[in-house]
Enzyme design. Structure first.
Site, PDB file in Angstrom:
ATOM      1  N   ARG A 146      -0.576   4.070  -2.394  1.00  0.00           N
ATOM      2  CA  ARG A 146      -1.625   3.900  -3.405  1.00  0.00           C
ATOM      3  C   ARG A 146      -3.001   3.769  -2.784  1.00  0.00           C
ATOM      4  O   ARG A 146      -4.014   4.125  -3.383  1.00  0.00           O
ATOM      5  CB  ARG A 146      -1.342   2.665  -4.272  1.00  0.00           C
ATOM      6  CG  ARG A 146      -1.420   1.352  -3.513  1.00  0.00           C
ATOM      7  CD  ARG A 146      -1.341   0.127  -4.406  1.00  0.00           C
ATOM      8  NE  ARG A 146      -1.433  -1.082  -3.599  1.00  0.00           N
ATOM      9  CZ  ARG A 146      -2.564  -1.655  -3.227  1.00  0.00           C
ATOM     10  NH1 ARG A 146      -3.720  -1.122  -3.571  1.00  0.00           N
ATOM     11  NH2 ARG A 146      -2.556  -2.747  -2.501  1.00  0.00           N
ATOM     12  N   SER A 147      -3.070   3.215  -1.556  1.00  0.00           N
ATOM     13  CA  SER A 147      -4.346   2.893  -0.939  1.00  0.00           C
ATOM     14  C   SER A 147      -4.211   2.984   0.570  1.00  0.00           C
ATOM     15  O   SER A 147      -3.198   2.554   1.127  1.00  0.00           O
ATOM     16  CB  SER A 147      -4.761   1.472  -1.353  1.00  0.00           C
ATOM     17  OG  SER A 147      -5.909   1.046  -0.654  1.00  0.00           O
ATOM     18  N   CYS A 148      -5.237   3.537   1.241  1.00  0.00           N
ATOM     19  CA  CYS A 148      -5.132   3.714   2.683  1.00  0.00           C
ATOM     20  C   CYS A 148      -6.477   3.536   3.375  1.00  0.00           C
ATOM     21  O   CYS A 148      -7.436   4.268   3.092  1.00  0.00           O
ATOM     22  CB  CYS A 148      -4.573   5.095   3.000  1.00  0.00           C
ATOM     23  SG  CYS A 148      -4.293   5.350   4.757  1.00  0.00           S
ATOM     24  N   ASP A 149      -6.537   2.554   4.270  1.00  0.00           N
ATOM     25  CA  ASP A 149      -7.652   2.375   5.197  1.00  0.00           C
ATOM     26  C   ASP A 149      -7.451   3.425   6.291  1.00  0.00           C
ATOM     27  O   ASP A 149      -6.651   3.253   7.208  1.00  0.00           O
ATOM     28  CB  ASP A 149      -7.587   0.954   5.759  1.00  0.00           C
ATOM     29  CG  ASP A 149      -8.635   0.652   6.820  1.00  0.00           C
ATOM     30  OD1 ASP A 149      -9.169   1.604   7.421  1.00  0.00           O
ATOM     31  OD2 ASP A 149      -8.879  -0.538   7.084  1.00  0.00           O
ATOM     32  N   TYR A 198     -14.079   2.141   5.221  1.00  0.00           N
ATOM     33  CA  TYR A 198     -14.980   1.041   4.912  1.00  0.00           C
ATOM     34  C   TYR A 198     -16.361   1.294   5.516  1.00  0.00           C
ATOM     35  O   TYR A 198     -16.512   1.983   6.526  1.00  0.00           O
ATOM     36  CB  TYR A 198     -14.419  -0.284   5.435  1.00  0.00           C
ATOM     37  CG  TYR A 198     -13.341  -0.874   4.562  1.00  0.00           C
ATOM     38  CD1 TYR A 198     -13.662  -1.591   3.408  1.00  0.00           C
ATOM     39  CD2 TYR A 198     -11.988  -0.711   4.870  1.00  0.00           C
ATOM     40  CE1 TYR A 198     -12.672  -2.124   2.593  1.00  0.00           C
ATOM     41  CE2 TYR A 198     -10.995  -1.244   4.064  1.00  0.00           C
ATOM     42  CZ  TYR A 198     -11.347  -1.954   2.922  1.00  0.00           C
ATOM     43  OH  TYR A 198     -10.361  -2.469   2.117  1.00  0.00           O
ATOM     44  N   CYS A 238       0.845  -1.199   0.000  1.00  0.00           N
ATOM     45  CA  CYS A 238       0.000   0.000   0.000  1.00  0.00           C
ATOM     46  C   CYS A 238       0.882   1.251   0.000  1.00  0.00           C
ATOM     47  O   CYS A 238       0.854   2.025  -0.931  1.00  0.00           O
ATOM     48  CB  CYS A 238      -0.936  -0.026   1.208  1.00  0.00           C
ATOM     49  SG  CYS A 238      -2.114  -1.391   1.142  1.00  0.00           S
ATOM     50  N   ASN A 265       0.740   4.268   9.188  1.00  0.00           N
ATOM     51  CA  ASN A 265       1.541   4.820   8.105  1.00  0.00           C
ATOM     52  C   ASN A 265       2.165   6.157   8.476  1.00  0.00           C
ATOM     53  O   ASN A 265       3.336   6.426   8.152  1.00  0.00           O
ATOM     54  CB  ASN A 265       0.692   4.977   6.844  1.00  0.00           C
ATOM     55  CG  ASN A 265       0.064   3.677   6.383  1.00  0.00           C
ATOM     56  OD1 ASN A 265      -1.121   3.650   6.054  1.00  0.00           O
ATOM     57  ND2 ASN A 265       0.816   2.604   6.371  1.00  0.00           N
ATOM     58  N   HIS A 286      -9.714   5.887   2.016  1.00  0.00           N
ATOM     59  CA  HIS A 286     -11.071   5.378   2.133  1.00  0.00           C
ATOM     60  C   HIS A 286     -11.427   4.968   3.561  1.00  0.00           C
ATOM     61  O   HIS A 286     -10.559   4.692   4.388  1.00  0.00           O
ATOM     62  CB  HIS A 286     -11.296   4.190   1.188  1.00  0.00           C
ATOM     63  CG  HIS A 286     -10.257   3.118   1.321  1.00  0.00           C
ATOM     64  ND1 HIS A 286      -9.146   3.067   0.501  1.00  0.00           N
ATOM     65  CD2 HIS A 286     -10.134   2.060   2.172  1.00  0.00           C
ATOM     66  CE1 HIS A 286      -8.396   2.028   0.832  1.00  0.00           C
ATOM     67  NE2 HIS A 286      -8.982   1.401   1.854  1.00  0.00           N
TER      68      HIS A 286
END
Length: 283
Positions: free
Chosen positions: A180-183, A223, A160, A191, A221
């Protein structure tokens, strides 16, 4: 802390619902977020609107620095963050490249320390960057990347936060990290801690002054099963001032990080926080 809360509010207010194929869940999604961490001022970006377990985040990154590819090694350092992806990911359990329990495959640290060359052998990206920075060299390519599309099928998870680009201006070291992507409710605080600590550690072992760490996130994002807790609990809380991080000054080389460093060599001061929030985790 204010940057983090502002991003969370932006996602709640402006995010778009996207179905995530890997998890089978919907995400409220925002494209492009830029965060900055003042390592030079030692403003440690630790979430205060819920309790954050910072030691696990640093332990995970030490594992990356060491090139670990087993969840068992990460547990020995003090974090269980890879247990689920190594042992509960159905696609990975059925992957012929998986070598047994706790195996993560060729992800993160393996790529940073032993990137496979087409003609045989490996490249130690981290060692090259440390050696250059120690000499005071910035060739505009002081980059460590974990993102190797040719070996995605050989690991349990695509990275990620995938690339770390160091820059040297005089004797001050900067870091730009790309994700690229993060919860955001669960992953981002890990992070943030890792980006901040990576710059602080690299400055210390190369004899440079830490500057600012820049953190770019492409897909941020929340969830669907996390949204209520974020909107109705965490975003209703008032933040406390940022704490500070101290690192054992005896850590002076990459070899030190590879061998004897433990979580006892890190300490956070002045950490005030609200009660923990148990956000659901998506494997």
């Amino acid at each position: 802390m204010k940057q983090y809360l502002a991003l969370c509010q932006r996602i709640v207010d402006d995010g778009v619902w996207v179905e995530n194929e890997r998890t089978g869940k919907r995400c409220l999604t925002l494209i492009n977020a830029d965060l900055e961490y003042r390592v030079d001022r030692n403003e440690f970006p630790l979430i205060t609107t819920r309790k954050s377990y910072w030691k696990a985040a640093i332990a995970e990154f030490i594992g990356y620095i060491r090139g670990y590819d087993s969840a068992a090694d990460f547990r020995k350092l003090g974090t269980k963050t890879w247990d689920a992806n190594a042992n509960l990911n159905e696609a990975w359990l059925n992957n012929p490249h998986r070598r047994g329990e706790d195996d993560m495959g060729r992800v993160y640290g393996i790529q940073g320390r032993a990137w496979s060359k087409p003609d045989g052998g490996t490249v130690d990206q981290l060692k090259k960057v440390v050696e250059n920075l120690t000499r005071g060299t910035d060739d505009r390519g002081e980059i460590i990347s974990f993102y190797n599309p040719g070996e995605f099928h050989m690991g349990c998870l695509r990275p990620c936060m995938h690339t770390h680009n160091f820059s040297l201006l005089g004797d001050t070291l900067y870091l730009t990290s790309f994700q690229r992507s993060c919860d955001v409710p669960l992953g981002l605080n890990f992070n943030q801690i890792q980006v901040f600590t990576f710059l602080a550690l690299m400055a210390q072992i190369t004899g440079k002054k830490p500057g600012i760490a820049y953190h770019k996130i492409v897909n941020a994002h929340i969830y669907e099963d996390q949204l209520e807790l974020m909107r109705d609990v965490q975003l209703k809380r008032d933040p406390f001032p940022s704490p500070t991080l101290s690192i054992n000054p005896d850590i002076k080389s990459l070899e030190d990080l590879e061998t004897w460093v433990t979580m006892d060599d890190f300490e956070v001061h002045g950490y005030q926080h609200h009660e923990p929030i148990q956000y659901p985790f998506s494997v």
